[in-house]
Scaffold this active site. Structure first.
Site, PDB file in Angstrom:
ATOM      1  N   PRO A 169       0.787  -1.227   0.000  1.00 28.58           N
ATOM      2  CA  PRO A 169       0.000   0.000   0.000  1.00 28.58           C
ATOM      3  C   PRO A 169       0.821   1.281   0.000  1.00 28.58           C
ATOM      4  O   PRO A 169       1.847   1.365   0.660  1.00 28.58           O
ATOM      5  CB  PRO A 169      -0.830  -0.095   1.286  1.00 28.58           C
ATOM      6  CG  PRO A 169      -0.166  -1.126   2.117  1.00 28.58           C
ATOM      7  CD  PRO A 169       0.517  -2.062   1.173  1.00 28.58           C
ATOM      8  N   ASN A 170       0.325   2.234  -0.752  1.00 25.11           N
ATOM      9  CA  ASN A 170       0.852   3.602  -0.840  1.00 25.11           C
ATOM     10  C   ASN A 170       2.138   3.717  -1.643  1.00 25.11           C
ATOM     11  O   ASN A 170       2.625   4.821  -1.881  1.00 25.11           O
ATOM     12  CB  ASN A 170       1.035   4.220   0.568  1.00 25.11           C
ATOM     13  CG  ASN A 170      -0.280   4.280   1.318  1.00 25.11           C
ATOM     14  OD1 ASN A 170      -1.249   4.816   0.794  1.00 25.11           O
ATOM     15  ND2 ASN A 170      -0.335   3.701   2.507  1.00 25.11           N
ATOM     16  N   ARG A 203       5.157  11.087  -2.569  1.00 25.17           N
ATOM     17  CA  ARG A 203       4.869  10.728  -1.174  1.00 25.17           C
ATOM     18  C   ARG A 203       6.117  10.962  -0.314  1.00 25.17           C
ATOM     19  O   ARG A 203       7.129  10.260  -0.489  1.00 25.17           O
ATOM     20  CB  ARG A 203       4.488   9.247  -1.109  1.00 25.17           C
ATOM     21  CG  ARG A 203       4.266   8.739   0.294  1.00 25.17           C
ATOM     22  CD  ARG A 203       4.181   7.210   0.334  1.00 25.17           C
ATOM     23  NE  ARG A 203       4.001   6.753   1.693  1.00 25.17           N
ATOM     24  CZ  ARG A 203       4.210   5.506   2.091  1.00 25.17           C
ATOM     25  NH1 ARG A 203       4.589   4.580   1.224  1.00 25.17           N
ATOM     26  NH2 ARG A 203       4.039   5.180   3.349  1.00 25.17           N
ATOM     27  N   TYR A 222      11.265   8.936   1.197  1.00 32.77           N
ATOM     28  CA  TYR A 222      11.287   7.859   0.201  1.00 32.77           C
ATOM     29  C   TYR A 222      12.015   8.228  -1.085  1.00 32.77           C
ATOM     30  O   TYR A 222      12.154   7.389  -1.982  1.00 32.77           O
ATOM     31  CB  TYR A 222       9.854   7.432  -0.120  1.00 32.77           C
ATOM     32  CG  TYR A 222       9.139   6.853   1.097  1.00 32.77           C
ATOM     33  CD1 TYR A 222       9.577   5.661   1.670  1.00 32.77           C
ATOM     34  CD2 TYR A 222       8.056   7.507   1.677  1.00 32.77           C
ATOM     35  CE1 TYR A 222       8.945   5.141   2.794  1.00 32.77           C
ATOM     36  CE2 TYR A 222       7.416   6.993   2.798  1.00 32.77           C
ATOM     37  CZ  TYR A 222       7.871   5.809   3.350  1.00 32.77           C
ATOM     38  OH  TYR A 222       7.248   5.295   4.461  1.00 32.77           O
ATOM     39  N   ASN A 279       8.076  -5.590  -0.909  1.00 31.32           N
ATOM     40  CA  ASN A 279       7.986  -4.439  -0.006  1.00 31.32           C
ATOM     41  C   ASN A 279       6.551  -4.398   0.488  1.00 31.32           C
ATOM     42  O   ASN A 279       5.661  -3.949  -0.240  1.00 31.32           O
ATOM     43  CB  ASN A 279       8.346  -3.135  -0.728  1.00 31.32           C
ATOM     44  CG  ASN A 279       8.344  -1.961   0.250  1.00 31.32           C
ATOM     45  OD1 ASN A 279       7.817  -2.066   1.355  1.00 31.32           O
ATOM     46  ND2 ASN A 279       8.919  -0.845  -0.163  1.00 31.32           N
ATOM     47  N   ALA A 317       3.133  -0.694   4.891  1.00 31.01           N
ATOM     48  CA  ALA A 317       2.716  -0.733   6.296  1.00 31.01           C
ATOM     49  C   ALA A 317       2.210  -2.107   6.735  1.00 31.01           C
ATOM     50  O   ALA A 317       2.191  -2.406   7.932  1.00 31.01           O
ATOM     51  CB  ALA A 317       1.656   0.332   6.551  1.00 31.01           C
ATOM     52  N   GLU A 344      12.473  -9.465   1.926  1.00 26.28           N
ATOM     53  CA  GLU A 344      11.703  -8.294   2.349  1.00 26.28           C
ATOM     54  C   GLU A 344      12.550  -7.051   2.080  1.00 26.28           C
ATOM     55  O   GLU A 344      13.730  -7.014   2.448  1.00 26.28           O
ATOM     56  CB  GLU A 344      11.393  -8.405   3.846  1.00 26.28           C
ATOM     57  CG  GLU A 344      10.651  -7.199   4.399  1.00 26.28           C
ATOM     58  CD  GLU A 344      10.418  -7.300   5.911  1.00 26.28           C
ATOM     59  OE1 GLU A 344      10.515  -8.411   6.488  1.00 26.28           O
ATOM     60  OE2 GLU A 344      10.154  -6.249   6.517  1.00 26.28           O
ATOM     61  N   HIS A 383      12.733  -2.587   1.977  1.00 26.73           N
ATOM     62  CA  HIS A 383      12.177  -1.277   2.308  1.00 26.73           C
ATOM     63  C   HIS A 383      13.075  -0.203   1.726  1.00 26.73           C
ATOM     64  O   HIS A 383      14.304  -0.331   1.764  1.00 26.73           O
ATOM     65  CB  HIS A 383      12.074  -1.090   3.824  1.00 26.73           C
ATOM     66  CG  HIS A 383      11.179  -2.096   4.464  1.00 26.73           C
ATOM     67  ND1 HIS A 383       9.809  -1.998   4.426  1.00 26.73           N
ATOM     68  CD2 HIS A 383      11.457  -3.264   5.095  1.00 26.73           C
ATOM     69  CE1 HIS A 383       9.283  -3.042   5.030  1.00 26.73           C
ATOM     70  NE2 HIS A 383      10.257  -3.836   5.444  1.00 26.73           N
ATOM     71  N   LEU A 384      12.443   0.847   1.218  1.00 25.53           N
ATOM     72  CA  LEU A 384      13.207   1.990   0.711  1.00 25.53           C
ATOM     73  C   LEU A 384      13.880   2.718   1.868  1.00 25.53           C
ATOM     74  O   LEU A 384      15.067   3.038   1.809  1.00 25.53           O
ATOM     75  CB  LEU A 384      12.255   2.947  -0.020  1.00 25.53           C
ATOM     76  CG  LEU A 384      11.574   2.343  -1.250  1.00 25.53           C
ATOM     77  CD1 LEU A 384      10.202   2.933  -1.451  1.00 25.53           C
ATOM     78  CD2 LEU A 384      12.436   2.546  -2.479  1.00 25.53           C
ATOM     79  N   SER A 385      13.099   2.986   2.918  1.00 27.50           N
ATOM     80  CA  SER A 385      13.627   3.657   4.105  1.00 27.50           C
ATOM     81  C   SER A 385      14.183   2.600   5.058  1.00 27.50           C
ATOM     82  O   SER A 385      14.104   1.399   4.779  1.00 27.50           O
ATOM     83  CB  SER A 385      12.508   4.450   4.787  1.00 27.50           C
ATOM     84  OG  SER A 385      11.536   3.566   5.326  1.00 27.50           O
ATOM     85  N   ARG A 396      13.101   4.808  12.315  1.00 28.64           N
ATOM     86  CA  ARG A 396      11.928   5.679  12.236  1.00 28.64           C
ATOM     87  C   ARG A 396      11.036   5.477  13.467  1.00 28.64           C
ATOM     88  O   ARG A 396      11.527   5.081  14.519  1.00 28.64           O
ATOM     89  CB  ARG A 396      11.199   5.416  10.911  1.00 28.64           C
ATOM     90  CG  ARG A 396      12.113   5.717   9.699  1.00 28.64           C
ATOM     91  CD  ARG A 396      11.412   5.470   8.382  1.00 28.64           C
ATOM     92  NE  ARG A 396      10.240   6.329   8.256  1.00 28.64           N
ATOM     93  CZ  ARG A 396       9.252   6.108   7.376  1.00 28.64           C
ATOM     94  NH1 ARG A 396       9.322   5.052   6.562  1.00 28.64           N
ATOM     95  NH2 ARG A 396       8.221   6.916   7.309  1.00 28.64           N
ATOM     96  N   ARG A 451       7.214   1.199  13.491  1.00 30.58           N
ATOM     97  CA  ARG A 451       7.860   0.600  12.311  1.00 30.58           C
ATOM     98  C   ARG A 451       9.006  -0.340  12.684  1.00 30.58           C
ATOM     99  O   ARG A 451       9.612  -0.971  11.821  1.00 30.58           O
ATOM    100  CB  ARG A 451       8.401   1.689  11.386  1.00 30.58           C
ATOM    101  CG  ARG A 451       7.334   2.589  10.809  1.00 30.58           C
ATOM    102  CD  ARG A 451       7.909   3.566   9.808  1.00 30.58           C
ATOM    103  NE  ARG A 451       7.065   4.734   9.682  1.00 30.58           N
ATOM    104  CZ  ARG A 451       5.993   4.820   8.877  1.00 30.58           C
ATOM    105  NH1 ARG A 451       5.673   3.824   8.097  1.00 30.58           N
ATOM    106  NH2 ARG A 451       5.265   5.920   8.842  1.00 30.58           N
TER     107      ARG A 451
HETATM  108  C1  DQA Z   1       8.232   1.147   3.705  1.00 32.33           C
HETATM  109  C2  DQA Z   1       8.341   1.389   5.215  1.00 32.33           C
HETATM  110  C3  DQA Z   1       6.990   1.199   5.886  1.00 32.33           C
HETATM  111  O1  DQA Z   1       7.101   1.478   7.282  1.00 32.33           O
HETATM  112  C4  DQA Z   1       5.957   2.158   5.301  1.00 32.33           C
HETATM  113  O2  DQA Z   1       4.692   1.916   5.857  1.00 32.33           O
HETATM  114  C5  DQA Z   1       5.904   2.090   3.814  1.00 32.33           C
HETATM  115  C6  DQA Z   1       7.155   2.018   3.079  1.00 32.33           C
HETATM  116  C7  DQA Z   1       9.559   1.458   2.986  1.00 32.33           C
HETATM  117  O3  DQA Z   1       9.718   1.020   1.841  1.00 32.33           O
HETATM  118  O4  DQA Z   1      10.428   2.145   3.536  1.00 32.33           O
HETATM  119  O5  DQA Z   1       4.843   2.203   3.198  1.00 32.33           O
HETATM  120  O6  DQA Z   1       7.913  -0.212   3.486  1.00 32.33           O
END
Ligand code: DQA
Length: 145
Positions: free
Chosen positions: A12-13, A20, A25, A76, A79, A103, A105-107, A112, A116
């Site tokens: 999502p997102n 965003r 990101y 990825n 959330a 798995e 993640h960009l961040s 954070r 998270r």
């Molecule tokens: C994320 C990190 C998650 O905490 C966040 O909800 C995202 C992006 C990342 O790629 O850093 O949507 O997965």
């Protein structure tokens, strides 16, 4: 011989990348990520099937599809990472079927907000790459080969 397919799935997102929270990101869009992933996959002798969804059930269906296709997965979960036991269980189906799931993640979620810091996916994943922006996806592909 046909190149093996890797499912590269984003939750999502992540379709909003580019606009965003760019300070978190970066400015790459999801299309940029997918282009770079497809190029790197080709370089590694793989075919990347790149998809994004905002829907938990659809993501779970795609993880099942990866199992049925015998494909490894770069995921990825967005959330969902932090609370979705349903996504975690689907990831466990991937890894217990003998496929790899990385798995990404960009961040760096560990640097954070507190919520998270927990990944319910990480314990059933093959491995984890976080904090390198778009490169996290490319490192995950390299890890698979
Ligand atoms: C994320 C990190 C998650 O905490 C966040 O909800 C995202 C992006 C990342 O790629 O850093 O949507 O997965």
């Amino acid at each position: 011989m046909t190149a093996p397919t890797v499912f590269v799935l984003s939750g999502p997102n992540l379709g909003r990348l580019g606009t965003r929270e760019p300070e978190v990101y970066g400015s790459d869009t999801l299309a940029d990520v997918h282009d770079a992933v497809r190029r790197e996959a080709e370089h590694l002798g793989l075919v990347a099937d790149c998809r994004q969804t905002n829907h938990e059930g659809e993501l779970i269906d795609w993880l099942h599809e990866a199992v049925d296709a015998g494909a490894d997965v770069v995921l990825n979960p967005g959330a969902f990472t932090h609370y979705s036991y349903a996504v975690r269980d689907a990831c466990a189906i991937v890894t217990t079927s003998g496929r790899s799931l990385v798995e990404v993640h960009l961040s760096n979620p560990a640097a954070r907000e507190e919520f998270r810091h927990t990944s319910v996916v990480a314990p059933v994943a093959t491995g984890y790459v976080a904090g390198f922006g778009l490169q996290s996806y490319l490192l995950a592909l390299r890890a698979l080969v």
